[in-house]
Enzyme design. Sequence first.
Site, PDB file in Angstrom:
ATOM      1  N   GLU A 164       0.920  -1.224   0.093  1.00  0.00           N
ATOM      2  CA  GLU A 164       0.002  -0.068  -0.192  1.00  0.00           C
ATOM      3  C   GLU A 164       0.820   1.340   0.000  1.00  0.00           C
ATOM      4  O   GLU A 164       2.014   1.337   0.558  1.00  0.00           O
ATOM      5  CB  GLU A 164      -0.973   0.090   1.308  1.00  0.00           C
ATOM      6  CG  GLU A 164      -1.804  -1.071   1.144  1.00  0.00           C
ATOM      7  CD  GLU A 164      -3.018  -1.365   2.095  1.00  0.00           C
ATOM      8  OE1 GLU A 164      -4.183  -1.561   2.000  1.00  0.00           O
ATOM      9  OE2 GLU A 164      -2.609  -0.900   3.240  1.00  0.00           O
ATOM     10  N   CYS A 203       3.580   8.702   1.074  1.00  0.00           N
ATOM     11  CA  CYS A 203       4.053   7.653   1.981  1.00  0.00           C
ATOM     12  C   CYS A 203       4.002   6.419   1.391  1.00  0.00           C
ATOM     13  O   CYS A 203       3.244   5.821   0.858  1.00  0.00           O
ATOM     14  CB  CYS A 203       2.703   7.444   3.061  1.00  0.00           C
ATOM     15  SG  CYS A 203       3.315   6.330   4.381  1.00  0.00           S
ATOM     16  N   CYS A 246       5.823  -6.947   7.865  1.00  0.00           N
ATOM     17  CA  CYS A 246       7.010  -6.265   8.726  1.00  0.00           C
ATOM     18  C   CYS A 246       7.279  -7.586   9.812  1.00  0.00           C
ATOM     19  O   CYS A 246       6.540  -8.364   9.883  1.00  0.00           O
ATOM     20  CB  CYS A 246       6.514  -5.205   9.535  1.00  0.00           C
ATOM     21  SG  CYS A 246       7.417  -4.131  10.380  1.00  0.00           S
ATOM     22  N   CYS A 291       5.158  -4.361  16.216  1.00  0.00           N
ATOM     23  CA  CYS A 291       4.471  -3.330  17.183  1.00  0.00           C
ATOM     24  C   CYS A 291       3.194  -3.641  17.673  1.00  0.00           C
ATOM     25  O   CYS A 291       2.438  -3.878  16.660  1.00  0.00           O
ATOM     26  CB  CYS A 291       4.935  -1.940  16.799  1.00  0.00           C
ATOM     27  SG  CYS A 291       6.608  -1.616  16.248  1.00  0.00           S
ATOM     28  N   CYS A 347       0.247  -1.644  15.663  1.00  0.00           N
ATOM     29  CA  CYS A 347       0.532  -1.400  14.550  1.00  0.00           C
ATOM     30  C   CYS A 347      -0.263  -2.378  13.717  1.00  0.00           C
ATOM     31  O   CYS A 347       0.142  -3.703  13.852  1.00  0.00           O
ATOM     32  CB  CYS A 347       1.738  -1.238  14.113  1.00  0.00           C
ATOM     33  SG  CYS A 347       2.101  -0.750  12.337  1.00  0.00           S
ATOM     34  N   GLU A 380      10.091  -2.086   7.660  1.00  0.00           N
ATOM     35  CA  GLU A 380      10.936  -1.050   8.420  1.00  0.00           C
ATOM     36  C   GLU A 380      12.155  -0.932   7.367  1.00  0.00           C
ATOM     37  O   GLU A 380      12.894  -1.732   7.012  1.00  0.00           O
ATOM     38  CB  GLU A 380      11.626  -1.910   9.483  1.00  0.00           C
ATOM     39  CG  GLU A 380      12.651  -1.717  10.335  1.00  0.00           C
ATOM     40  CD  GLU A 380      12.795  -0.160  10.766  1.00  0.00           C
ATOM     41  OE1 GLU A 380      11.617   0.338  11.331  1.00  0.00           O
ATOM     42  OE2 GLU A 380      13.649   0.613  10.545  1.00  0.00           O
ATOM     43  N   SER A 429      10.146   6.272  15.612  1.00  0.00           N
ATOM     44  CA  SER A 429       9.000   5.933  16.286  1.00  0.00           C
ATOM     45  C   SER A 429       8.991   5.670  17.737  1.00  0.00           C
ATOM     46  O   SER A 429       9.707   4.528  18.104  1.00  0.00           O
ATOM     47  CB  SER A 429       8.228   4.562  15.613  1.00  0.00           C
ATOM     48  OG  SER A 429       7.877   5.003  14.300  1.00  0.00           O
ATOM     49  N   CYS A 451      -1.866   6.332   9.778  1.00  0.00           N
ATOM     50  CA  CYS A 451      -0.681   5.705  10.091  1.00  0.00           C
ATOM     51  C   CYS A 451      -0.943   4.195  10.868  1.00  0.00           C
ATOM     52  O   CYS A 451      -1.698   4.356  11.561  1.00  0.00           O
ATOM     53  CB  CYS A 451      -0.034   6.387  11.546  1.00  0.00           C
ATOM     54  SG  CYS A 451       0.688   8.057  10.821  1.00  0.00           S
TER      55      CYS A 451
HETATM   56  N1  SAH Z   1       8.737   0.783  10.715  1.00  0.00           N
HETATM   57  C1  SAH Z   1       9.084   2.153  10.693  1.00  0.00           C
HETATM   58  C2  SAH Z   1       7.941   2.759   9.449  1.00  0.00           C
HETATM   59  C3  SAH Z   1       6.679   2.546   9.833  1.00  0.00           C
HETATM   60  S1  SAH Z   1       6.286   4.444  10.078  1.00  0.00           S
HETATM   61  C4  SAH Z   1       8.533   2.828  11.960  1.00  0.00           C
HETATM   62  O1  SAH Z   1       8.376   2.091  12.890  1.00  0.00           O
HETATM   63  O2  SAH Z   1       8.957   4.061  12.122  1.00  0.00           O
HETATM   64  C5  SAH Z   1       4.682   4.046  10.500  1.00  0.00           C
HETATM   65  C6  SAH Z   1       4.433   5.168  11.912  1.00  0.00           C
HETATM   66  O3  SAH Z   1       3.075   4.737  12.402  1.00  0.00           O
HETATM   67  C7  SAH Z   1       5.327   4.664  13.057  1.00  0.00           C
HETATM   68  O4  SAH Z   1       5.500   6.013  13.683  1.00  0.00           O
HETATM   69  C8  SAH Z   1       4.257   3.708  13.644  1.00  0.00           C
HETATM   70  O5  SAH Z   1       4.718   3.765  15.062  1.00  0.00           O
HETATM   71  C9  SAH Z   1       2.962   4.510  13.763  1.00  0.00           C
HETATM   72  N2  SAH Z   1       1.731   3.912  13.910  1.00  0.00           N
HETATM   73  C10 SAH Z   1       1.474   2.411  13.621  1.00  0.00           C
HETATM   74  N3  SAH Z   1       0.409   2.060  14.007  1.00  0.00           N
HETATM   75  C11 SAH Z   1      -0.320   3.071  14.490  1.00  0.00           C
HETATM   76  C12 SAH Z   1      -1.510   3.244  14.700  1.00  0.00           C
HETATM   77  N4  SAH Z   1      -2.493   2.159  14.943  1.00  0.00           N
HETATM   78  N5  SAH Z   1      -1.964   4.668  15.083  1.00  0.00           N
HETATM   79  C13 SAH Z   1      -1.048   5.693  14.868  1.00  0.00           C
HETATM   80  N6  SAH Z   1       0.077   5.727  14.633  1.00  0.00           N
HETATM   81  C14 SAH Z   1       0.586   4.379  14.355  1.00  0.00           C
END
Ligand code: SAH
Length: 395
Positions: A115, A129, A136, A140, A143, A192, A245, A365
């Site tokens: 996506e 984006c 992944c 987390c 996420c 990542e 993050s 996000c």
């Molecule tokens: N793996 C990398 C790139 C992904 S960025 C990273 O972790 O930075 C995606 C961003 O959205 C990250 O900051 C992640 O922590 C955030 N994110 C993930 N799930 C989310 C959610 N359910 N609500 C809001 N932000 C979220």
Amino acid sequence: MNAPVKTLDLSFGIWPSTDSLVSLVGLTRAQLRSALVRHGLVEEQKARMRAEQLWRWIYHYGVTEFDAMTNVSRDLRRQLETRFTLARPEIIERRVSEDGARKYLIRMGAGIEVETVFIPAVAKSGALCVSSQVGCTLNCTFCHTGTQPLVRNLTAAEIVSQVMIVRDDLGEWPTSNENRQITNIVYMGMGEPLYNLDHVSDSIDVISDHEGIGVGRRRITVSSAGVAPKIPQLGARTKAMLAISLHATRDSLRDELVPLNRKYPIAKLMDAIRAYPGLSNSKRVTFEYVMLKGINDSLAEARDLVKLLRDIPSKINLIPFNPWPGSAYQCSDWDQIEAFAEVVNRAGYASPIRTPRGRDILAACGQLKSESRKIRASARHALKHAAEAAVQDGG
Ligand code: SAH
């Protein structure tokens, strides 16, 4: 007569799927030159000039066919066509949110779908984006992408092609510096990026090139969950902006939210960030902090956050948690987010709350997820053998 035996390589799914044609999209300038020489299309001395010519057609004009290259001889165009392709991967689905965000589901190859999200102008800047991996490995807990196992890294071609496709859709060719819709690129989609640094770095070389797509390195942000040893390397190789993050200020909580923290705890992460080349007040690190109700949103944590970042040139982005089907968290109450932001604001960080975009189409996000599944190596071998046997039997 028997048909020639064709090996179906099902382990791959790398775009472009036509196995005999090499994509010219996504090659760096140097790779483009050597591809032309390797295929015997130009002599070494003329490679630079030829590559520059092609580069402009591909990235300034966005052409998808060699025949559009009117200053290239017909003969060479034919030869290019037989070895290379400029075709785009396929858009499987395109959804437009009430707030204008657009989410694209793109198929790179059999079973390989990612996506890409376009977030239109906030003030004068629109961000694209992009995803760097299919699925992944980080898991987390808040996420959505984390619930999808890693299928594989994307190639530089596949990362660059996400930008090309959205430019096609927005009608942004030829490249212009005026009234651009895509002004910024963020590596914040699936995956990542620091676990795929080679391809991410090559893709940034292509995207930032001034004679092409021309999104400058200062307008490209790579977000990481904190792969500490790779952070300084990212800066040295790409000169891109860094986002981290963070989401928690103490290890016990961060271990739970971002399991990668067990490997690279906060102190180690902060050391790696301080080693990011070129940090200054005009080149700050963005810290992302997802607001989870009752988990990480107390005012004491807001004060800890400010303290933690004291000696790093930084920006803070508070992200209201975006729910997804089956998620175990709730978004903090709005009053709490504002109170948290107030503490952060008083410490000198301007308007840190990020407005969620595209929530209605699961484009915000952390909501990205595709149906791609990893086929186990054993199953892949079995399929491959079965396919070869079928071709031989049927011949
Ligand atoms: N793996 C990398 C790139 C992904 S960025 C990273 O972790 O930075 C995606 C961003 O959205 C990250 O900051 C992640 O922590 C955030 N994110 C993930 N799930 C989310 C959610 N359910 N609500 C809001 N932000 C979220």
